[in-house]
Design a protein around this motif. Structure first.
Motif, mmCIF file in Angstrom:
data_model
loop_
_atom_site.group_PDB
_atom_site.id
_atom_site.type_symbol
_atom_site.label_atom_id
_atom_site.label_comp_id
_atom_site.label_asym_id
_atom_site.label_seq_id
_atom_site.Cartn_x
_atom_site.Cartn_y
_atom_site.Cartn_z
ATOM 1 N N ARG A 137 0.841 -1.210 0.000
ATOM 2 C CA ARG A 137 0.000 0.000 0.000
ATOM 3 C C ARG A 137 0.872 1.254 0.000
ATOM 4 N NH1 ARG A 137 -4.864 -0.545 4.319
ATOM 5 N NH2 ARG A 137 -5.657 1.240 3.123
ATOM 6 N N HIS A 140 2.150 1.589 -3.663
ATOM 7 C CA HIS A 140 1.076 2.060 -4.539
ATOM 8 C C HIS A 140 0.692 3.499 -4.204
ATOM 9 C CE1 HIS A 140 -0.380 -2.291 -5.594
ATOM 10 N NE2 HIS A 140 0.818 -2.008 -6.078
ATOM 11 N N SER A 267 -9.225 -4.400 -4.161
ATOM 12 C CA SER A 267 -8.147 -3.470 -3.847
ATOM 13 C C SER A 267 -7.334 -4.048 -2.692
ATOM 14 C CB SER A 267 -8.718 -2.114 -3.452
ATOM 15 O OG SER A 267 -9.472 -2.247 -2.250
ATOM 16 N N LEU A 268 -6.213 -3.421 -2.381
ATOM 17 C CA LEU A 268 -5.435 -3.886 -1.229
ATOM 18 C C LEU A 268 -6.223 -3.724 0.059
ATOM 19 C CD1 LEU A 268 -1.854 -2.568 -2.093
ATOM 20 C CD2 LEU A 268 -2.843 -4.828 -2.532
ATOM 21 N N ALA A 269 -7.006 -2.647 0.155
ATOM 22 C CA ALA A 269 -7.869 -2.466 1.323
ATOM 23 C C ALA A 269 -8.921 -3.564 1.373
ATOM 24 C CB ALA A 269 -8.520 -1.087 1.281
#
Length: 333
Positions: A137, A140, A267-269
Motif C-alpha cells: 500500500r 502504490h 483493492s489492497l484495502a
C-alpha cells in the motif's frame, strides 16, 4: 535472490572499501545469487553493523537492460522509507563492482522457508500477508507498481518480520490514457492483462500477490505447465486447482485475487478486509523455528482468556463461577 552454487565468476575480495566515505566492509557468507550478481552479508569494520551487499560486476552494467534496472532500483529505493520495504543504505564502487548496501534480512526469503517447510499454515500466511499489504500500500500510494511480486522477493528479518525487496522492475503507474505494455516479471505470476500487453497496474500486483498466497498455502504455484504457451493459456483462463485442505475463506480470497478480469479483483484495502484476514487467528509474532518447522500457536485468544482467569483466581482472591452461576468448589493447592 535465491541461493545456489557459485558460477564461473570469481568471488570478490574479502574486504570492500567505499573510497568516498572511507568505510571498510568485510565480506561474509553468500546470501544468494541472481540475474545481476551475488549478494553477501557484510560487516562494517568500524561499527560492526551488518548489511546485505548486492555486488554487480561493472561489465554487466554495460548491458542496457541490466544497467537501467539497477539504476531504477537504486533511484526508487533511495526515496522509500517503510518498515516492510527493504531499505537501501547506500552504494559505492569497489574493484570492478557496483555495491548496493541494503538492509540485512538474515532469515532469507519466504521462498527459502517454503522449500524447508513444504507449505505454510493459514495463521502464518495471515501474519505475513498483513505486513506485505502494508508495504505494498505504501508503494502504490507513491504511484509505484512492483511488477515482480513473488515469494523470493519477500525477505525475512532476524525478528521474523517480512519486507518487500528487489524493486528493479518497479515502475510508476502509467498516466491516464497510457499503458506500459512490457512483458516483464516472473512467468508463473504474470496476470492475464500483462500477457495480453494491456500493461501492469495495481490489479496486476494484486494478481501476483494472490499467486504468492496460493503458493505459500499449497507448496506449489497455481499455474504450472511444462511449456510456456500452455502456462499462458492456463493463466488467461484462470485454470488452477483448489486443494481441499484450504479453508473456505482462503479459497474465496484466492478466487477473488485471481479473477481474470482486473476490475473484478479486490483493492489492497479489500484484501485486508477479507474474512480470511479478519475472522481467523493471526499470531502477533513467529518464532525463528518457523523457518524450518510448523510453529505451535499457544497464544490464541480463548487460551489466553482461560490462563488469565486462572492467574486471577489463584493470585488475587477472585472467586470463579460455574456455568450455572454458583460458586465453584474450592481447589486444593
Amino acid at each position: 535472490m535465491v541461493p545456489r552454487s557459485a558460477g564461473a565468476e570469481p568471488p570478490p575480495a574479502w574486504y570492500l572499501r567505499d573510497w568516498d566515505s572511507g568505510a571498510l566492509y568485510k565480506r561474509g557468507r553468500l546470501l544468494g545469487e541472481g540475474t545481476f550478481g551475488r549478494c553477501y552479508q557484510v560487516t562494517e569494520v568500524t561499527s560492526g553493523r551488518l548489511y546485505a551487499a548486492k555486488l554487480i560486476p561493472r561489465a554487466r552494467l554495460a548491458t542496457a537492460a541490466i544497467g537501467d534496472r539497477v539504476e531504477r532500483e537504486r533511484e526508487l529505493q533511495r526515496h522509500l522509507r517503510h518498515r516492510h520495504i527493504v531499505r537501501l543504505h547506500g552504494h559505492f564502487t569497489d574493484r570492478g563492482h557496483l555495491c548496493l548496501l541494503l538492509e540485512l534480512c538474515s532469515r532469507g526469503s519466504l521462498a527459502d522457508i517454503l522449500r524447508a517447510r513444504g507449505r505454510l499454515t493459514e495463521p502464518e500466511v495471515r501474519y505475513y500477508l498483513r505486513q506485505l499489504l502494508s508495504g505494498l500500500r505504501y508503494l502504490h500510494g507513491h504511484g509505484l507498481v512492483h511488477r515482480d511480486l513473488k515469494l523470493s522477493n519477500f525477505l525475512v528479518t532476524e525478528r521474523m518480520r517480512v519486507k518487500i525487496g528487489d524493486l528493479g522492475l518497479a515502475r510508476r503507474a502509467a498516466p491516464p490514457g497510457r499503458r506500459w505494455g512490457a512483458l516483464c516479471g516472473t512467468p508463473a505470476y504474470l496476470a492475464p492483462e500483462v500477457l495480453e500487453r494491456r500493461g501492469h497496474a495495481v490489479p496486476s500486483d494484486v494478481w501476483a500477490l494472490g499467486c504468492a498466497v496460493y503458493t505459500a498455502l499449497t507448496g506449489h504455484a497455481p499455474f504450472e505447465a511444462r511449456h510456456r504457451p500452455e502456462l499462458y493459456r492456463r493463466i488467461r483462463g484462470a485454470r488452477y486447482p483448489l486443494p481441499p485442505q484450504l479453508s473456505p475463506r482462503a479459497r474465496a480470497l484466492i478466487a477473488h485475487m485471481l479473477d481474470p478480469e482486473p476490475a473484478a479483483r479486490p483493492s489492497l484495502a479489500g484484501v485486508l478486509g477479507h474474512p480470511f484476514l479478519t475472522q481467523g487467528f493471526t499470531p502477533q509474532a513467529l518464532p525463528p523455528r518457523a523457518c524450518h518447522s510448523v510453529p505451535i500457536f499457544v497464544g490464541q485468544e480463548p487460551l489466553r482468556r482461560i490462563l488469565r482467569g486462572l492467574r486471577c483466581w489463584r493470585g488475587c482472591g477472585c472467586v470463579p463461577v460455574t456455568p450455572g452461576g454458583g460458586r465453584a468448589p474450592p481447589q486444593s493447592t
